[in-house]
Design an enzyme around this catalytic site. Structure first.
Site, PDB file in Angstrom:
ATOM      1  N   VAL A 263       0.891  -1.162   0.000  1.00 29.24           N
ATOM      2  CA  VAL A 263       0.000   0.000   0.000  1.00 29.24           C
ATOM      3  C   VAL A 263       0.930   1.213   0.000  1.00 29.24           C
ATOM      4  CG1 VAL A 263      -1.747   1.282   1.264  1.00 29.24           C
ATOM      5  CG2 VAL A 263      -1.842  -1.220   1.200  1.00 29.24           C
ATOM      6  N   PRO A 264       1.084   1.880  -1.150  1.00 30.00           N
ATOM      7  CA  PRO A 264       2.082   2.953  -1.262  1.00 30.00           C
ATOM      8  C   PRO A 264       1.620   4.281  -0.657  1.00 30.00           C
ATOM      9  CG  PRO A 264       0.949   2.690  -3.339  1.00 30.00           C
ATOM     10  CD  PRO A 264       0.409   1.623  -2.409  1.00 30.00           C
ATOM     11  N   CYS A 265       1.526   4.301   0.677  1.00 27.52           N
ATOM     12  CA  CYS A 265       1.019   5.497   1.350  1.00 27.52           C
ATOM     13  C   CYS A 265       1.932   6.708   1.165  1.00 27.52           C
ATOM     14  CB  CYS A 265       0.779   5.223   2.823  1.00 27.52           C
ATOM     15  SG  CYS A 265       2.222   4.638   3.703  1.00 27.52           S
ATOM     16  N   HIS A 266       3.182   6.480   0.777  1.00 33.27           N
ATOM     17  CA  HIS A 266       4.087   7.607   0.522  1.00 33.27           C
ATOM     18  C   HIS A 266       3.639   8.435  -0.679  1.00 33.27           C
ATOM     19  CE1 HIS A 266       5.596   4.493  -2.175  1.00 33.27           C
ATOM     20  NE2 HIS A 266       6.196   5.453  -2.877  1.00 33.27           N
TER      21      HIS A 266
END
Length: 126
Positions: free
Chosen positions: A67-70
């Site tokens: 999950v690429p929350c960045h």
């Protein structure tokens, strides 16, 4: 984006809201970013802050699929927090720059170039 989203076993310990936030985040392609506000609007949530809190608790950093929350930033183009803290903004910026996201300096504040903003307009609802 990550076809299929989270697995059933990954979803088992999450709220419906967390699943919506994480799967929306997974729609943001490499080299692009979106905003807390855009995700909130996409999943019909009235709170950008609630989206931020869900991402702060992201249990899938380093997981597959990740999950690429960045890739989620503030509406003004500035970075916001990363890994639960605003002190990690440099890490977030370096990660995004490694993906090709372009920044401009705005009076000492790094802001993402508008060409790097992803629109959920064509993404399937989660």
């Amino acid at each position: 984006s990550y076809p299929g989203g989270l697995t059933a076993s990954q979803k088992a310990h999450l709220s419906r809201f967390q699943i919506q936030v994480y799967e929306a985040c997974m729609e943001i392609p490499y080299g692009k970013v979106s905003t807390y506000k855009s995700i909130a609007e996409f999943i019909d949530c009235g709170s950008n802050q609630a989206v931020g809190q869900a991402l702060k608790k992201n249990p899938f950093n380093g997981a597959s699929p990740p999950v690429p929350c960045h890739r989620v930033i503030k509406s003004d183009g500035s970075l916001g927090g990363f890994s639960g803290s605003f002190l990690n903004s440099d890490k977030k910026r370096k990660r995004l720059e490694a993906e090709g996201v372009i920044f401009h300096d705005d009076k000492g504040i790094p802001r993402v170039d508008g060409l790097c903003i992803f629109s959920f307009q064509d993404a399937p609802k989660v």
